[in-house]
Design a protein around this motif. Structure first.
Motif, short mmCIF file in Angstrom:
data_model
loop_
_atom_site.label_atom_id
_atom_site.label_comp_id
_atom_site.label_asym_id
_atom_site.label_seq_id
_atom_site.Cartn_x
_atom_site.Cartn_y
_atom_site.Cartn_z
N VAL A 26 0.84 -1.21 0.00
CA VAL A 26 0.00 0.00 0.00
C VAL A 26 0.86 1.25 0.00
CG1 VAL A 26 -1.63 1.34 1.38
CG2 VAL A 26 -2.00 -1.10 1.06
N GLY A 27 1.94 1.25 0.82
CA GLY A 27 2.84 2.40 0.82
C GLY A 27 3.49 2.62 -0.53
N SER A 28 3.96 1.53 -1.14
CA SER A 28 4.59 1.65 -2.46
C SER A 28 3.59 2.10 -3.51
CB SER A 28 5.19 0.30 -2.86
OG SER A 28 6.16 -0.12 -1.93
N MET A 29 2.34 1.58 -3.42
CA MET A 29 1.33 1.97 -4.40
C MET A 29 0.99 3.45 -4.27
SD MET A 29 -2.20 0.02 -5.36
CE MET A 29 -2.96 0.25 -3.76
N LEU A 30 0.85 3.93 -3.03
CA LEU A 30 0.56 5.36 -2.85
C LEU A 30 1.70 6.21 -3.40
CD1 LEU A 30 -0.99 5.41 0.74
CD2 LEU A 30 -2.18 5.74 -1.44
N LEU A 31 2.94 5.82 -3.11
CA LEU A 31 4.08 6.55 -3.65
C LEU A 31 4.10 6.50 -5.17
CD1 LEU A 31 6.67 8.11 -3.03
CD2 LEU A 31 7.88 5.93 -2.92
N SER A 32 3.75 5.33 -5.72
CA SER A 32 3.70 5.20 -7.19
C SER A 32 2.62 6.09 -7.79
CB SER A 32 3.46 3.74 -7.57
OG SER A 32 4.49 2.91 -7.10
N LEU A 33 1.44 6.12 -7.14
CA LEU A 33 0.35 6.93 -7.67
C LEU A 33 0.71 8.41 -7.64
CD1 LEU A 33 -2.78 5.18 -6.11
CD2 LEU A 33 -1.78 4.87 -8.37
N ILE A 34 1.35 8.85 -6.56
CA ILE A 34 1.77 10.27 -6.48
C ILE A 34 2.79 10.56 -7.58
CG2 ILE A 34 2.97 11.97 -5.06
CD1 ILE A 34 1.76 10.59 -2.60
N THR A 35 3.76 9.66 -7.74
CA THR A 35 4.77 9.87 -8.78
C THR A 35 4.14 9.87 -10.17
OG1 THR A 35 6.38 8.73 -7.38
CG2 THR A 35 6.95 8.99 -9.70
N ILE A 36 3.21 8.94 -10.40
CA ILE A 36 2.54 8.87 -11.71
C ILE A 36 1.75 10.14 -11.97
CG2 ILE A 36 0.65 7.70 -12.92
CD1 ILE A 36 1.66 5.09 -11.60
N THR A 37 1.02 10.63 -10.95
CA THR A 37 0.23 11.85 -11.13
C THR A 37 1.11 13.03 -11.51
OG1 THR A 37 -1.41 11.07 -9.53
CG2 THR A 37 -1.39 13.42 -10.00
N VAL A 38 2.25 13.17 -10.81
CA VAL A 38 3.16 14.28 -11.11
C VAL A 38 3.72 14.15 -12.52
CG1 VAL A 38 5.35 15.35 -10.46
CG2 VAL A 38 3.74 14.65 -8.69
N MET A 39 4.13 12.94 -12.89
CA MET A 39 4.71 12.73 -14.22
C MET A 39 3.69 12.94 -15.33
SD MET A 39 7.22 9.47 -13.55
CE MET A 39 7.80 9.53 -15.24
N VAL A 40 2.46 12.44 -15.12
CA VAL A 40 1.42 12.62 -16.14
C VAL A 40 1.10 14.10 -16.32
CG1 VAL A 40 -1.03 12.23 -16.62
CG2 VAL A 40 0.41 10.33 -15.92
N ARG A 41 0.99 14.82 -15.20
CA ARG A 41 0.71 16.26 -15.32
C ARG A 41 1.86 16.99 -16.02
NH1 ARG A 41 -2.02 17.65 -9.39
NH2 ARG A 41 -3.99 16.56 -9.81
N ARG A 42 3.07 16.55 -15.75
CA ARG A 42 4.21 17.16 -16.43
C ARG A 42 4.16 16.89 -17.93
NH1 ARG A 42 10.63 15.98 -15.19
NH2 ARG A 42 11.47 17.50 -16.68
N ILE A 43 3.74 15.69 -18.30
CA ILE A 43 3.63 15.35 -19.72
C ILE A 43 2.50 16.14 -20.39
CG2 ILE A 43 3.08 13.48 -21.34
CD1 ILE A 43 4.43 11.56 -19.36
N VAL A 44 1.37 16.26 -19.68
CA VAL A 44 0.18 16.88 -20.28
C VAL A 44 0.25 18.40 -20.26
CG1 VAL A 44 -2.33 17.09 -20.02
CG2 VAL A 44 -1.24 14.88 -19.72
N ARG A 45 1.03 18.98 -19.32
CA ARG A 45 1.05 20.44 -19.19
C ARG A 45 1.39 21.16 -20.50
NH1 ARG A 45 4.71 20.85 -15.53
NH2 ARG A 45 3.28 20.45 -13.79
N PRO A 46 2.42 20.73 -21.25
CA PRO A 46 2.68 21.41 -22.54
C PRO A 46 1.51 21.30 -23.51
CG PRO A 46 4.56 20.07 -21.88
CD PRO A 46 3.44 19.72 -20.96
N LEU A 47 0.80 20.17 -23.50
CA LEU A 47 -0.36 20.04 -24.39
C LEU A 47 -1.47 21.00 -23.98
CD1 LEU A 47 -0.49 16.14 -24.69
CD2 LEU A 47 0.50 17.77 -26.30
N LEU A 48 -1.68 21.15 -22.66
CA LEU A 48 -2.67 22.13 -22.19
C LEU A 48 -2.26 23.54 -22.58
CD1 LEU A 48 -3.43 20.69 -18.63
CD2 LEU A 48 -4.83 20.49 -20.68
#
Length: 490
Positions: free
Chosen positions: A188-210
């Motif tokens: 659960v701890g690793s999954m939460l850390l992964s989800l936070i990391t994924i959210t940050v990375m996805v937003r970083r990828i999508v921000r230029p498109l926005l």
């Protein structure tokens, strides 16, 4: 229901939401698969280790029995004396422990148990073990009185004896539960850390498109070259390539738009003078020629009206071209709107032979009807609105010019009893080339109202419309009052 739809739209209706959902699903599947596999491997290893331990005890006991010639190598339990049987029982006790129990099943079904000591011998478990193996020789785990046991048939002798061993599986269950708890906690701890990391990375990828989307939404013909897209050095390679492609497209559009403006301006200038000359000659021919027949006079009159219409169209194109290039010039001055409205009504009477036109001045006597405007351009605006009202009104209908006060200055309403404008067309009615869906039966280019909006904006005023399909329209021209008049009124 609406909130559920909004949630699905937010999650599945955007690239960011889809990327997050895909990665969250992958993480969840991976976590579930790893946990399940880990538990299965742990359980299997516990069973194998237990079996290996039981087999080792059985092998050791068998070696001792063979060494003392009690069993194996042609020896049988039928030859045991009471002393030998007691030795065998003591050997069974020596190889047994708190967790492990060994015993021998004789050919006649009797059991040789370990010597009785401080540790109770679970005879029910022994009977249950042998019964389970008779039903299924592959049985490994059995449950007796809420206790789990791992059982093993260590050796079968040719003379009919069988060596059995068993061990409590309670320790394996405890270890498995501890393993499961740690797996859940760490997972659960690793999954939460992964989800936070994924959210940050996805937003970083999508921000230029926005950012590209926002720039596209704010893009106009005048800003194609004025606000270039900066280099997106931190964006992924594909997004940087998309940004460069988009920037090149903007440059090509800017060049094309510039060439289009130059072409429209040049053609309009070149055609305006010949059309004016043609119109003048047609007008003089109609007025001065005495020998024209009625058909010839009607033909020349039609040609004159069409030349006037073409010149007005060229004037509209020139105004739009000048407005786009910032070269539209107006002569702002104080104008008495009461007089100008009367003049516009007189000019319109000749073209409204089959329409009625009335002028209403609702300005109080003690109030000024002066406003800031370009009188020539304002006259053009009002004539265009009256012509538009006549075009979409039935014969004999009434067109009203209403002068009234307005919180932002002075308003002039052009009201008709025509076909009206559908509600879906109202937000677009002042856009270039836009024509309402119920105007297909009338001629027009869709430029007149866009020119009206352009001229009103250049004069510091505005134009708005209120309309309902089938009930007519009311276009309102609102102009600011002169500074001196506005300050005295306040």
């Amino acid at each position: 229901m609406a909130s559920g739809s909004n949630w699905r739209s937010k999650l599945l209706g955007s690239l960011e939401g889809q990327l997050q959902l895909a990665t969250y699903t992958a993480v969840l599947i991976g976590f579930t698969g790893a946990t399940t596999t880990g538990l299965w491997l742990s359980n299997r290893n516990q069973i194998r280790n237990g079996e290996a331990e039981l087999q080792a005890n059985a092998d050791h006991l068998n070696n001792n029995l063979e060494a003392h010639r009690h069993l194996g190598q042609g020896h049988s339990a039928r030859d045991w004396s009471p002393t030998i049987e007691e030795e065998v029982r003591q050997e069974l006790r020596d190889q047994s422990s708190v967790r492990t129990t060994l015993w021998i099943e004789l050919a006649d079904g009797r059991l040789v148990l370990p010597t009785v000591g401080p540790i109770a011998i679970p005879q029910k478990m022994m009977r249950a073990t042998m019964q389970a193996h008779k039903q299924d020789p592959k049985t490994r785990l059995i449950s007796v009185e809420d206790e789990d046991y791992l059982t093993l048939l260590g050796r079968s002798y040719p003379t009919g004896e069988r060596l059995w061993s068993s061990a409590k599986a309670i320790d394996a269950g405890r270890i498995q539960n501890e393993f499961l708890g740690w797996m859940i906690l760490i997972g659960v701890g690793s999954m939460l850390l992964s989800l936070i990391t994924i959210t940050v990375m996805v937003r970083r990828i999508v921000r230029p498109l926005l950012h590209l989307s926002e720039r596209s939404a704010a893009l106009t013909a005048d800003t194609l070259n004025q606000d270039p897209i900066p280099e997106m050095t931190a964006a992924p390679k594909e997004v940087r390539q998309l940004a460069r492609t988009y920037s090149d497209l903007m440059e090509r559009l800017a060049l094309s738009w510039h060439d289009q403006r130059r072409f429209v301006s040049a053609v309009s200038h070149e055609l305006r003078t010949p059309l004016t000359i043609v119109q003048g000659y047609l007008h003089r021919t109609i007025k001065r020629s005495k020998g024209l027949s009625d058909d010839e006079r009607r033909g020349l009159k039609t040609a004159e009206e069409e030349s006037i219409r073409m010149r007005m169209l060229l004037d509209d194109l020139l105004d739009l071209s000048r407005g786009d290039s910032g070269q539209l010039q107006l002569n702002q001055e104080v104008v008495d709107l009461g007089l100008l409205v009367e003049k516009v009504a007189d000019l319109s009477q000749s073209n409204l032979t089959d329409r009625r036109l009335e002028v209403l001045n609702n300005i109080f006597i003690d109030e000024s009807s002066e406003a800031l405007a370009d009188p020539g351009r304002l006259q053009q605006v009002l004539l265009d609105l009256i012509d538009n009202a006549a075009k979409y009104s039935a014969e004999g209908s009434l067109i009203s010019l209403i002068l009234r006060s307005h919180p932002d200055g002075i308003a002039i309403d052009v009201k008709d009893e025509g076909i009206g404008i559908p509600e879906s067309d109202l937000p677009h009615i002042f856009k270039r080339f836009h024509r309402a869906k119920n105007s297909s039966g009338s001629s027009g280019t869709g430029l007149g109202l866009s020119v009206v909006a352009l001229l009103m904006s250049a004069m510091g005023g505005e134009v708005c419309v209120q309309s309902k399909e089938g009930e007519g329209s009311c276009f309102s021209v609102i102009l600011p009052k002169p500074a001196s008049t506005a300050s005295s009124a306040s």
